[in-house]
Design a protein around this motif. Structure first.
Motif, PDB file in Angstrom:
ATOM      1  N   THR A   1      58.794  22.576  39.268  1.00 44.66           N
ATOM      2  CA  THR A   1      58.050  23.694  39.838  1.00 44.66           C
ATOM      3  C   THR A   1      56.658  23.730  39.232  1.00 44.66           C
ATOM      4  OG1 THR A   1      60.047  25.028  40.179  1.00 44.66           O
ATOM      5  CG2 THR A   1      57.940  26.195  40.118  1.00 44.66           C
ATOM      6  N   GLY A   2      55.654  23.870  40.077  1.00 45.33           N
ATOM      7  CA  GLY A   2      54.286  24.080  39.626  1.00 45.33           C
ATOM      8  C   GLY A   2      53.790  25.426  40.117  1.00 45.33           C
ATOM      9  N   PHE A   3      53.050  26.137  39.278  1.00 48.12           N
ATOM     10  CA  PHE A   3      52.582  27.481  39.637  1.00 48.12           C
ATOM     11  C   PHE A   3      51.150  27.644  39.174  1.00 48.12           C
ATOM     12  CE2 PHE A   3      51.901  32.011  38.861  1.00 48.12           C
ATOM     13  CZ  PHE A   3      52.432  32.595  40.013  1.00 48.12           C
ATOM     14  N   VAL A   4      50.302  28.191  40.041  1.00 43.71           N
ATOM     15  CA  VAL A   4      48.914  28.475  39.677  1.00 43.71           C
ATOM     16  C   VAL A   4      48.527  29.829  40.250  1.00 43.71           C
ATOM     17  CG1 VAL A   4      47.994  27.258  41.701  1.00 43.71           C
ATOM     18  CG2 VAL A   4      46.546  27.588  39.676  1.00 43.71           C
ATOM     19  N   GLU A   5      47.788  30.623  39.457  1.00 43.77           N
ATOM     20  CA  GLU A   5      47.366  31.954  39.893  1.00 43.77           C
ATOM     21  C   GLU A   5      45.968  32.247  39.374  1.00 43.77           C
ATOM     22  OE1 GLU A   5      49.729  35.972  40.284  1.00 43.77           O
ATOM     23  OE2 GLU A   5      49.029  35.768  38.204  1.00 43.77           O
ATOM     24  N   MET A   6      45.191  32.962  40.182  1.00 39.50           N
ATOM     25  CA  MET A   6      43.855  33.365  39.768  1.00 39.50           C
ATOM     26  C   MET A   6      43.595  34.806  40.183  1.00 39.50           C
ATOM     27  SD  MET A   6      41.515  31.377  42.583  1.00 39.50           S
ATOM     28  CE  MET A   6      41.717  31.675  44.353  1.00 39.50           C
ATOM     29  N   ASP A   7      42.699  35.452  39.437  1.00 41.97           N
ATOM     30  CA  ASP A   7      42.150  36.733  39.869  1.00 41.97           C
ATOM     31  C   ASP A   7      40.633  36.608  39.858  1.00 41.97           C
ATOM     32  OD1 ASP A   7      41.339  37.060  37.224  1.00 41.97           O
ATOM     33  OD2 ASP A   7      42.947  38.447  36.716  1.00 41.97           O
ATOM     34  N   PHE A   8      39.915  37.736  39.847  1.00 41.41           N
ATOM     35  CA  PHE A   8      38.469  37.668  40.059  1.00 41.41           C
ATOM     36  C   PHE A   8      37.711  38.512  39.032  1.00 41.41           C
ATOM     37  CE2 PHE A   8      40.765  36.893  43.932  1.00 41.41           C
ATOM     38  CZ  PHE A   8      40.183  35.722  44.408  1.00 41.41           C
ATOM     39  N   TYR A   9      38.154  38.452  37.779  1.00 39.96           N
ATOM     40  CA  TYR A   9      37.532  39.243  36.729  1.00 39.96           C
ATOM     41  C   TYR A   9      36.356  38.540  36.046  1.00 39.96           C
ATOM     42  CZ  TYR A   9      40.621  43.283  36.548  1.00 39.96           C
ATOM     43  OH  TYR A   9      41.275  44.454  36.826  1.00 39.96           O
ATOM     44  N   THR A  10      35.998  37.319  36.470  1.00 30.80           N
ATOM     45  CA  THR A  10      34.897  36.606  35.828  1.00 30.80           C
ATOM     46  C   THR A  10      33.558  37.124  36.328  1.00 30.80           C
ATOM     47  OG1 THR A  10      36.232  34.611  35.635  1.00 30.80           O
ATOM     48  CG2 THR A  10      33.866  34.357  35.416  1.00 30.80           C
ATOM     49  N   GLY A  11      32.670  37.445  35.392  1.00 32.50           N
ATOM     50  CA  GLY A  11      31.319  37.862  35.768  1.00 32.50           C
ATOM     51  C   GLY A  11      31.258  39.306  36.220  1.00 32.50           C
ATOM     52  N   THR A  12      30.062  39.847  36.197  1.00 34.81           N
ATOM     53  CA  THR A  12      29.855  41.244  36.563  1.00 34.81           C
ATOM     54  C   THR A  12      29.453  41.400  38.025  1.00 34.81           C
ATOM     55  OG1 THR A  12      27.554  41.073  35.818  1.00 34.81           O
ATOM     56  CG2 THR A  12      29.170  41.865  34.222  1.00 34.81           C
ATOM     57  N   GLY A  13      29.071  40.299  38.674  1.00 40.82           N
ATOM     58  CA  GLY A  13      28.684  40.370  40.071  1.00 40.82           C
ATOM     59  C   GLY A  13      27.279  40.923  40.258  1.00 40.82           C
ATOM     60  N   ASN A  14      26.764  40.794  41.442  1.00 42.61           N
ATOM     61  CA  ASN A  14      25.444  41.303  41.804  1.00 42.61           C
ATOM     62  C   ASN A  14      25.630  42.596  42.571  1.00 42.61           C
ATOM     63  OD1 ASN A  14      22.965  41.884  42.918  1.00 42.61           O
ATOM     64  ND2 ASN A  14      22.546  39.793  43.577  1.00 42.61           N
ATOM     65  N   GLN A  15      25.519  43.734  41.904  1.00 47.03           N
ATOM     66  CA  GLN A  15      25.772  45.016  42.551  1.00 47.03           C
ATOM     67  C   GLN A  15      24.601  45.476  43.413  1.00 47.03           C
ATOM     68  OE1 GLN A  15      27.892  48.015  40.179  1.00 47.03           O
ATOM     69  NE2 GLN A  15      27.965  46.521  38.501  1.00 47.03           N
ATOM     70  N   VAL A  16      23.481  44.741  43.358  1.00 45.37           N
ATOM     71  CA  VAL A  16      22.340  45.098  44.191  1.00 45.37           C
ATOM     72  C   VAL A  16      22.580  44.692  45.638  1.00 45.37           C
ATOM     73  CG1 VAL A  16      19.865  44.743  44.568  1.00 45.37           C
ATOM     74  CG2 VAL A  16      20.770  44.904  42.230  1.00 45.37           C
ATOM     75  N   LEU A  17      23.160  43.482  45.816  1.00 45.61           N
ATOM     76  CA  LEU A  17      23.313  42.965  47.173  1.00 45.61           C
ATOM     77  C   LEU A  17      24.752  42.607  47.533  1.00 45.61           C
ATOM     78  CD1 LEU A  17      20.165  40.656  47.372  1.00 45.61           C
ATOM     79  CD2 LEU A  17      20.454  42.918  48.367  1.00 45.61           C
ATOM     80  N   THR A  18      25.340  41.612  46.849  1.00 49.42           N
ATOM     81  CA  THR A  18      26.576  41.001  47.349  1.00 49.42           C
ATOM     82  C   THR A  18      27.824  41.354  46.559  1.00 49.42           C
ATOM     83  OG1 THR A  18      26.260  39.012  45.995  1.00 49.42           O
ATOM     84  CG2 THR A  18      25.253  39.048  48.194  1.00 49.42           C
ATOM     85  N   ASN A  19      27.683  41.862  45.329  1.00 44.77           N
ATOM     86  CA  ASN A  19      28.842  42.158  44.488  1.00 44.77           C
ATOM     87  C   ASN A  19      29.769  40.951  44.340  1.00 44.77           C
ATOM     88  OD1 ASN A  19      29.082  45.205  43.619  1.00 44.77           O
ATOM     89  ND2 ASN A  19      28.156  45.166  45.651  1.00 44.77           N
ATOM     90  N   SER A  20      29.214  39.757  44.255  1.00 43.86           N
ATOM     91  CA  SER A  20      30.010  38.542  44.130  1.00 43.86           C
ATOM     92  C   SER A  20      30.627  38.437  42.739  1.00 43.86           C
ATOM     93  CB  SER A  20      29.128  37.307  44.378  1.00 43.86           C
ATOM     94  OG  SER A  20      28.549  37.359  45.664  1.00 43.86           O
ATOM     95  N   VAL A  21      31.865  37.985  42.698  1.00 45.08           N
ATOM     96  CA  VAL A  21      32.536  37.682  41.434  1.00 45.08           C
ATOM     97  C   VAL A  21      33.207  36.330  41.585  1.00 45.08           C
ATOM     98  CG1 VAL A  21      32.908  40.051  40.690  1.00 45.08           C
ATOM     99  CG2 VAL A  21      34.591  38.959  42.167  1.00 45.08           C
ATOM    100  N   SER A  22      33.565  35.722  40.455  1.00 42.69           N
ATOM    101  CA  SER A  22      34.113  34.368  40.466  1.00 42.69           C
ATOM    102  C   SER A  22      35.610  34.383  40.193  1.00 42.69           C
ATOM    103  CB  SER A  22      33.418  33.504  39.414  1.00 42.69           C
ATOM    104  OG  SER A  22      32.020  33.489  39.623  1.00 42.69           O
ATOM    105  N   PRO A  23      36.338  33.407  40.725  1.00 44.13           N
ATOM    106  CA  PRO A  23      37.771  33.284  40.400  1.00 44.13           C
ATOM    107  C   PRO A  23      37.972  32.992  38.918  1.00 44.13           C
ATOM    108  CG  PRO A  23      37.192  31.964  42.325  1.00 44.13           C
ATOM    109  CD  PRO A  23      35.911  32.393  41.697  1.00 44.13           C
TER     110      PRO A  23
END
Length: 344
Positions: free
Chosen positions: A90-112
């Motif tokens: 069995t192989g298992f992989v999981e991610m969330d999106f807590y990396t970085g603060t994001g750009n709250q001015v325009l896109t609010n992008s965050v990284s996996p």
């Protein structure tokens, strides 16, 4: 023309589109399958006080003083996972999106961000996942991610684990938090035994480590814990954890370090949580956690109370109120959080 494998995959994808189960599984053949899971979550959080040491949607044990009165909207706690099964592997992989603060001015992008990535083969688990020292079933249910992490065992790291029935033993990634981690040459050794039954479970765990100080000395450290989830009345349950000794970075989400100067830190952590079902679809949790240390004289605590409503099996929402206190610095902050979750 579709071959047999393509037909099975197509059938599985069609089932994924119509099923309402929390995990969608594509059956490739009698021994192979791929499963997809996770959840999407949106949070609105208001914090007011003079402790400013929270990360997105949760408090950590490390305290930063500073006046704060802020509201934040976030979907970073959402996560996606995939499980691959090939016979006994069995192989298992999981991610969330807590990396970085994001750009709250325009896109609010965050990284996996990688949470888990491990392989299981029969009795063996190799890769990054929750430390063997943890009993994840004892974690409180909360809108604030993880609840009172200030007093809970909470570590993900790469390891090699062997499981035999209710007993587990592992060697795990070392890290002399507060010392010289560049000299860590011995893995952490972790053991756990879990008693379980219809009544719930209780786990007893221990971790032995060699820590390296900034002064070039090596020190031995031993931490221990007992934690569990006990069924009470109806669907209610009581969750608890007690940890002591040289638990260091394994407990409290940075509430204590492994080393303070040339001395090994000694800590005592207590966590308790009670979940009560008002109806089949309405439930509340009350939790409290506290960690105190000897060498650094820290005293950190977190309490909260919440209520969750299940609209369907997959969709729920809830609100939580709580307080995070740093008694050794005489500061505290209150918070309120609204969370909406859709389990895939």
């Amino acid at each position: 023309m579709f071959n047999k494998k393509q037909l099975l995959i197509a059938t599985g994808l069609l089932a994924m589109a119509s099923t309402s189960h929390a995990t969608y599984t594509v059956k490739i053949n009698d021994t192979d399958s791929i499963s997809f899971g996770g959840y999407l979550q949106a949070d609105v959080r208001y914090v007011d006080g003079n402790v400013n040491s929270y990360l997105g949607d949760f408090w950590i044990g490390n305290a930063v003083e500073g006046d704060v009165s802020s509201v934040k909207f976030s979907a970073a706690s959402s996560r996606l996972n995939t499980k691959y099964v090939h016979g006994d592997i069995t192989g298992f992989v999981e991610m969330d999106f807590y990396t970085g603060t994001g750009n709250q001015v325009l896109t609010n992008s965050v990284s996996p961000r990688l949470r888990h990535a491990f392989i299981k083969y029969k009795n063996w688990t190799v890769g990054q996942t929750w430390s063997t020292f943890m009993n994840t079933s004892a974690l409180a249910e909360s809108a604030d991610f993880g609840g009172p992490l200030v007093a809970s065992a909470f570590v993900r790291q790469t390891q090699v684990r062997y499981t035999h029935g209710n007993f587990q033993v592992a060697i795990e990634n070392p890290e002399s938090y507060g010392g010289d981690s560049s000299q860590d040459s011995m893995p952490d050794v972790v053991g756990k035994y879990t008693f379980s039954g219809d009544w719930g479970n209780v786990a007893v765990s221990a971790v032995a480590r060699q820590l390296n100080t900034l002064g070039g000395e090596s020190e031995s450290a031993l931490g221990y814990g007992i934690s569990g989830r006990i069924k009470t009345v109806g669907n209610d349950d009581l969750r608890f954890a007690f940890h002591g000794g040289n638990t260091g970075r394994y407990v409290g989400a940075a509430a204590s370090t492994d080393l303070v100067g040339e001395e090994v830190e000694d800590a005592t952590s207590i966590m308790v949580s009670y979940r009560h079902f008002w109806t089949e679809t309405l439930r509340s949790n009350f939790f409290y956690g506290n960690t105190e240390t000897d060498e650094s004289d820290r005293d950190r605590s977190h309490w909260g109370i919440n209520i969750f409503k299940s609209v369907t099996k997959e969709l729920s929402y809830g609100v939580e109120f709580g307080n995070y206190e740093v008694a050794d610095m005489d500061i505290e902050s209150d918070y309120a959080q609204l969370s909406i979750k859709y389990v895939l």
